[in-house]
Design a protein around this motif. Structure first.
Motif, PDB file in Angstrom:
ATOM      1  N   THR A 148       0.802  -1.225   0.000  1.00  0.00           N
ATOM      2  CA  THR A 148       0.000   0.000   0.000  1.00  0.00           C
ATOM      3  C   THR A 148       0.834   1.274   0.000  1.00  0.00           C
ATOM      4  O   THR A 148       0.413   2.288  -0.581  1.00  0.00           O
ATOM      5  N   GLN A 195      -2.806  -5.720 -14.044  1.00  0.00           N
ATOM      6  CA  GLN A 195      -3.723  -5.386 -12.962  1.00  0.00           C
ATOM      7  C   GLN A 195      -3.131  -5.760 -11.608  1.00  0.00           C
ATOM      8  O   GLN A 195      -3.280  -5.029 -10.621  1.00  0.00           O
ATOM      9  N   ALA A 196      -2.444  -6.917 -11.553  1.00  0.00           N
ATOM     10  CA  ALA A 196      -1.808  -7.334 -10.303  1.00  0.00           C
ATOM     11  C   ALA A 196      -0.678  -6.373  -9.926  1.00  0.00           C
ATOM     12  O   ALA A 196      -0.526  -6.000  -8.760  1.00  0.00           O
ATOM     13  N   GLU A 242      -0.503  -3.295 -10.769  1.00  0.00           N
ATOM     14  CA  GLU A 242      -1.116  -2.021 -10.408  1.00  0.00           C
ATOM     15  C   GLU A 242      -1.536  -2.002  -8.944  1.00  0.00           C
ATOM     16  O   GLU A 242      -1.453  -0.980  -8.264  1.00  0.00           O
ATOM     17  N   GLN A 243      -1.969  -3.159  -8.437  1.00  0.00           N
ATOM     18  CA  GLN A 243      -2.392  -3.246  -7.041  1.00  0.00           C
ATOM     19  C   GLN A 243      -1.211  -3.094  -6.077  1.00  0.00           C
ATOM     20  O   GLN A 243      -1.408  -2.764  -4.905  1.00  0.00           O
ATOM     21  N   ILE A 244      -0.007  -3.349  -6.556  1.00  0.00           N
ATOM     22  CA  ILE A 244       1.174  -3.230  -5.685  1.00  0.00           C
ATOM     23  C   ILE A 244       2.157  -2.224  -6.280  1.00  0.00           C
ATOM     24  O   ILE A 244       3.370  -2.376  -6.163  1.00  0.00           O
ATOM     25  N   GLN A 245       1.631  -1.178  -6.889  1.00  0.00           N
ATOM     26  CA  GLN A 245       2.516  -0.258  -7.600  1.00  0.00           C
ATOM     27  C   GLN A 245       3.481   0.455  -6.660  1.00  0.00           C
ATOM     28  O   GLN A 245       4.613   0.779  -7.050  1.00  0.00           O
TER      29      GLN A 245
END
Length: 236
Positions: free
Chosen positions: A22, A95-96, A98-101
């Motif tokens: 996050t 997408q994965a 992007e969730q942990i960018q």
């Protein structure tokens, strides 16, 4: 006592993954991790030494790697065409990421400051991700009865490298003029793989060109015609 230590260690890893995902590694402090895990900071240092030691433990933990998207490629076995399967994979992969960018930014920006052991662990994690992807590509090729111009392991590495490179550009720059959209990048990526890395079977409308038939072994050999080498001034 050992069960409690194991529980504290695993809880610290789980909390670290959540915070790394996050807000990134650089912005996450050991005090934050310890407080959310319900232990004191000394316990974290006793288990991992410092934040880099905790990051190393995250990179070596299978469950943590799975949550960080390192096990991509283990997707639905139901697939359509090869082009659609590669497109679906690229979409899920981006997408994965992007969730942990924030985690991706930290890995790229701070990697030069990590100990060698951490960088080796990261390399092993990426290698395992490539193995999953290679299995996925091999399944596609078998399903569609296609042949690749390169080994699937190399194709997997190329595919994941291009996706990671695009993700880094997208996550670190406000204006990306290389591609109008993520969809256009994926379309170009699929086209590159379908027509540059995968051998397409011949269609009925374009039959393969057959080589010219070889001359029979008993056919007489045609001798070259004789050439008059007499100088014009000489008379026969």
């Amino acid at each position: 006592m050992s069960d409690r230590r194991t529980s504290n260690r695993q809880r610290l890893i789980q909390v670290a993954v959540d915070l790394f995902m996050t807000q990134g590694v650089a912005e996450t402090t050991t005090r934050q991790i310890a407080e959310q895990a319900g232990v004191n900071e000394v316990t974290l240092f006793r288990h991992f030494g410092n934040k880099h030691g905790l990051l190393l433990a995250v990179m070596q933990d299978k469950e943590a790697l799975s949550r960080l998207g390192m096990a991509l490629g283990q997707q639905s076995t139901q697939m359509g065409s090869a082009s659609q399967a590669i497109k679906d994979y690229a979409n899920v992969h981006l997408q994965a990421l992007e969730q942990i960018q924030e985690f991706v930014r930290s890995l790229i920006g701070e990697a030069g400051h990590y100990p060698d052991e951490n960088r080796r662990a990261l390399g092993r994690g990426l290698l395992q991700a490539n193995r999953y992807t290679a299995q996925y590509l091999a399944t596609i090729m078998e399903h569609e009865q296609l042949q690749t111009c390169l080994p699937t392991e190399k194709l997997a590495s190329l595919l994941n490298s291009m996706l990671l490179g695009y993700a880094v550009l997208e996550f670190t720059s406000e204006f990306n003029n290389l591609w109008p959209s993520r969809e256009s990048f994926i379309e170009a990526l699929v086209e590159l793989f379908m027509y540059g890395a995968i051998a397409q079977p011949p269609t009925a409308s374009t039959p393969p060109t057959a080589p010219p038939p070889a001359a029979p072994s008993n056919a007489p050999t045609k001798r070259p015609s004789s050439v008059n080498l007499t100088h014009p001034s000489e008379k026969p």
